[in-house]
Design a protein around this motif. Sequence first.
Motif, PDB file in Angstrom:
ATOM      1  N   GLY A  54       0.821  -1.211   0.000  1.00 32.61           N
ATOM      2  CA  GLY A  54       0.000   0.000   0.000  1.00 32.61           C
ATOM      3  C   GLY A  54       0.851   1.256   0.000  1.00 32.61           C
ATOM      4  N   HIS A  55       1.903   1.263   0.770  1.00 32.82           N
ATOM      5  CA  HIS A  55       2.809   2.419   0.825  1.00 32.82           C
ATOM      6  C   HIS A  55       3.499   2.631  -0.518  1.00 32.82           C
ATOM      7  CE1 HIS A  55       5.882   5.186   2.276  1.00 32.82           C
ATOM      8  NE2 HIS A  55       6.800   4.372   1.794  1.00 32.82           N
ATOM      9  N   LEU A  56       3.998   1.560  -1.121  1.00 30.93           N
ATOM     10  CA  LEU A  56       4.684   1.675  -2.402  1.00 30.93           C
ATOM     11  C   LEU A  56       3.738   2.131  -3.504  1.00 30.93           C
ATOM     12  CD1 LEU A  56       6.813  -1.586  -2.166  1.00 30.93           C
ATOM     13  CD2 LEU A  56       7.706   0.748  -2.075  1.00 30.93           C
ATOM     14  N   GLU A  57       2.509   1.688  -3.432  1.00 32.08           N
ATOM     15  CA  GLU A  57       1.509   2.110  -4.414  1.00 32.08           C
ATOM     16  C   GLU A  57       1.211   3.594  -4.255  1.00 32.08           C
ATOM     17  OE1 GLU A  57      -2.360   0.015  -6.430  1.00 32.08           O
ATOM     18  OE2 GLU A  57      -2.074  -0.205  -4.269  1.00 32.08           O
ATOM     19  N   ALA A  58       1.099   4.055  -3.008  1.00 34.40           N
ATOM     20  CA  ALA A  58       0.791   5.459  -2.741  1.00 34.40           C
ATOM     21  C   ALA A  58       1.917   6.390  -3.162  1.00 34.40           C
ATOM     22  CB  ALA A  58       0.494   5.646  -1.249  1.00 34.40           C
ATOM     23  N   GLU A  59       3.134   5.853  -3.291  1.00 37.18           N
ATOM     24  CA  GLU A  59       4.271   6.663  -3.709  1.00 37.18           C
ATOM     25  C   GLU A  59       4.225   7.039  -5.189  1.00 37.18           C
ATOM     26  OE1 GLU A  59       8.051   5.587  -0.807  1.00 37.18           O
ATOM     27  OE2 GLU A  59       7.792   4.447  -2.668  1.00 37.18           O
ATOM     28  N   GLY A  60       3.256   6.488  -5.914  1.00 41.39           N
ATOM     29  CA  GLY A  60       3.159   6.824  -7.333  1.00 41.39           C
ATOM     30  C   GLY A  60       3.253   5.626  -8.247  1.00 41.39           C
ATOM     31  N   ARG A  61       2.799   4.478  -7.756  1.00 38.60           N
ATOM     32  CA  ARG A  61       2.780   3.261  -8.570  1.00 38.60           C
ATOM     33  C   ARG A  61       1.347   2.737  -8.636  1.00 38.60           C
ATOM     34  NH1 ARG A  61       7.333   2.769  -5.142  1.00 38.60           N
ATOM     35  NH2 ARG A  61       9.342   2.655  -6.250  1.00 38.60           N
ATOM     36  N   PRO A  62       0.467   3.410  -9.376  1.00 36.38           N
ATOM     37  CA  PRO A  62      -0.929   2.975  -9.433  1.00 36.38           C
ATOM     38  C   PRO A  62      -1.064   1.571  -9.978  1.00 36.38           C
ATOM     39  CG  PRO A  62      -0.446   4.592 -11.151  1.00 36.38           C
ATOM     40  CD  PRO A  62       0.737   4.576 -10.229  1.00 36.38           C
ATOM     41  N   GLY A  63      -1.930   0.772  -9.348  1.00 36.94           N
ATOM     42  CA  GLY A  63      -2.163  -0.598  -9.794  1.00 36.94           C
ATOM     43  C   GLY A  63      -1.092  -1.577  -9.395  1.00 36.94           C
ATOM     44  N   LEU A  64      -0.197  -1.187  -8.498  1.00 40.87           N
ATOM     45  CA  LEU A  64       0.917  -2.058  -8.134  1.00 40.87           C
ATOM     46  C   LEU A  64       0.450  -3.408  -7.595  1.00 40.87           C
ATOM     47  CD1 LEU A  64       3.982  -2.458  -7.741  1.00 40.87           C
ATOM     48  CD2 LEU A  64       3.717  -1.468  -5.449  1.00 40.87           C
ATOM     49  N   GLY A  65      -0.601  -3.406  -6.800  1.00 35.78           N
ATOM     50  CA  GLY A  65      -1.079  -4.646  -6.204  1.00 35.78           C
ATOM     51  C   GLY A  65      -1.418  -5.709  -7.227  1.00 35.78           C
ATOM     52  N   GLU A  66      -1.885  -5.298  -8.407  1.00 34.87           N
ATOM     53  CA  GLU A  66      -2.221  -6.244  -9.468  1.00 34.87           C
ATOM     54  C   GLU A  66      -1.001  -6.658 -10.270  1.00 34.87           C
ATOM     55  OE1 GLU A  66      -4.925  -7.964 -10.818  1.00 34.87           O
ATOM     56  OE2 GLU A  66      -5.684  -7.603  -8.810  1.00 34.87           O
ATOM     57  N   GLN A  67       0.041  -5.855 -10.209  1.00 36.11           N
ATOM     58  CA  GLN A  67       1.224  -6.097 -11.024  1.00 36.11           C
ATOM     59  C   GLN A  67       2.304  -6.875 -10.278  1.00 36.11           C
ATOM     60  OE1 GLN A  67       2.022  -1.952 -11.504  1.00 36.11           O
ATOM     61  NE2 GLN A  67       0.823  -1.758 -13.381  1.00 36.11           N
ATOM     62  N   LEU A  68       2.031  -7.243  -9.038  1.00 37.14           N
ATOM     63  CA  LEU A  68       3.064  -7.742  -8.148  1.00 37.14           C
ATOM     64  C   LEU A  68       2.693  -9.095  -7.557  1.00 37.14           C
ATOM     65  CD1 LEU A  68       5.725  -6.417  -7.015  1.00 37.14           C
ATOM     66  CD2 LEU A  68       4.359  -5.688  -5.054  1.00 37.14           C
ATOM     67  N   SER A  69       3.686  -9.964  -7.454  1.00 42.24           N
ATOM     68  CA  SER A  69       3.595 -11.190  -6.659  1.00 42.24           C
ATOM     69  C   SER A  69       4.820 -11.260  -5.765  1.00 42.24           C
ATOM     70  CB  SER A  69       3.536 -12.442  -7.544  1.00 42.24           C
ATOM     71  OG  SER A  69       2.311 -12.551  -8.228  1.00 42.24           O
ATOM     72  N   ILE A  70       4.613 -11.640  -4.500  1.00 46.83           N
ATOM     73  CA  ILE A  70       5.716 -11.720  -3.547  1.00 46.83           C
ATOM     74  C   ILE A  70       5.551 -12.971  -2.687  1.00 46.83           C
ATOM     75  CG2 ILE A  70       6.884 -10.636  -1.568  1.00 46.83           C
ATOM     76  CD1 ILE A  70       5.947  -7.945  -2.564  1.00 46.83           C
ATOM     77  N   THR A  71       6.645 -13.679  -2.469  1.00 45.16           N
ATOM     78  CA  THR A  71       6.709 -14.722  -1.446  1.00 45.16           C
ATOM     79  C   THR A  71       7.908 -14.389  -0.566  1.00 45.16           C
ATOM     80  OG1 THR A  71       5.748 -16.372  -2.928  1.00 45.16           O
ATOM     81  CG2 THR A  71       6.888 -17.183  -0.962  1.00 45.16           C
ATOM     82  N   TRP A  72       7.663 -14.292   0.745  1.00 46.17           N
ATOM     83  CA  TRP A  72       8.662 -13.831   1.709  1.00 46.17           C
ATOM     84  C   TRP A  72       8.748 -14.851   2.838  1.00 46.17           C
ATOM     85  CZ3 TRP A  72       7.107  -9.789   5.874  1.00 46.17           C
ATOM     86  CH2 TRP A  72       8.215  -9.483   6.699  1.00 46.17           C
ATOM     87  N   LEU A  73       9.912 -15.449   3.011  1.00 46.84           N
ATOM     88  CA  LEU A  73      10.140 -16.444   4.054  1.00 46.84           C
ATOM     89  C   LEU A  73      11.209 -15.926   5.013  1.00 46.84           C
ATOM     90  CD1 LEU A  73      10.390 -19.628   1.794  1.00 46.84           C
ATOM     91  CD2 LEU A  73       8.331 -18.575   2.750  1.00 46.84           C
ATOM     92  N   ARG A  74      11.049 -16.273   6.281  1.00 50.79           N
ATOM     93  CA  ARG A  74      12.013 -15.847   7.290  1.00 50.79           C
ATOM     94  C   ARG A  74      12.426 -17.051   8.128  1.00 50.79           C
ATOM     95  NH1 ARG A  74      10.155 -10.522  10.172  1.00 50.79           N
ATOM     96  NH2 ARG A  74       8.641 -11.939  11.109  1.00 50.79           N
ATOM     97  N   TYR A  75      13.720 -17.087   8.501  1.00 51.73           N
ATOM     98  CA  TYR A  75      14.287 -18.253   9.168  1.00 51.73           C
ATOM     99  C   TYR A  75      14.912 -17.864  10.507  1.00 51.73           C
ATOM    100  CZ  TYR A  75      13.927 -19.947   4.366  1.00 51.73           C
ATOM    101  OH  TYR A  75      13.469 -20.275   3.116  1.00 51.73           O
TER     102      TYR A  75
END
Length: 306
Positions: free
Chosen positions: A19-40
Amino acid sequence: MAFYSPDQAMGQTLRQLIGHLEAEGRPGLGEQLSITWLRYGASLVGAAEGLGQEAFWGQAVTGAGWEGERPRYPASVVKLVYLVAAEAWLQRQLIEEGPELRRALADMVRDSGNDATSLVVDLLTGTTSGPSLPPGRAAAWCRQRQVVNDWLARLGWSEVVGVNACQKTWAEGPYGRERDFYGSQLENRNRLSTDFTARLLHAVMAGAAVSPPACRRMMALLRRSLDPQERAADPENQVDGFLGAGLPDGARLWSKAGWMSQARHDAAYVEVEGKAPMLLVVFSEGRARAADATLLPAIAAALLDA
């Protein structure tokens, strides 16, 4: 269901970041992005050595995802699949070990070379590029080009659903039988999800893909230097504009990036002293995202400090 256990707090962090990155001027980012984040809780490197497959995959992994199951065009990240497949073929003696194969694998991964990838795909599948084929021969050729997909299906991973790894990578594009194989609407393009890519990289880093010695060879090719002078000397480096550019000095990075006119992707495992090790796969699509050299570094920096 993904192989990792979703963590509510990590998921909230990921949603807020998007949401923050989209508000910075990247409209539609949520639809353009896939992320998988793992922590160990400890280093993943070699974590599977000495364990059986069932014991290793039974260990809990904490993570979060955004559109992680969605198949997208992977650009050069697919070369990670071909790297693991080549080691699997070598183990089964389906292809011959030799300096030319090793040179091609190194150029395919370290430099993301498309010519090297072409040779690797030829060796994996027993096919070659060339003019269009008559229907009977074309059908046999197309079936043979599915052998990497057949191998992936036999892994039994739920993340394999929707994956397609049967095409070479190109600088200018496919011609002849290769263009025919793409389909008239490019419906047979390569497709990977960030969940699948994360699981494959997780297996390589832990020593659970093919064999521990094979994983160590693959890790040596995936290791990236964060030294500014080395990066400046290599305009095609896979750090600047990608996840590695968001890491602090002293970080240890293993990664495979992908970049073309409509995509900017990266798959990385990261260790930083004093921080939890993390594995992060980010796929971003669209011309604006492909040109955005700040997005992936910002994601890596934010999630490392989360």
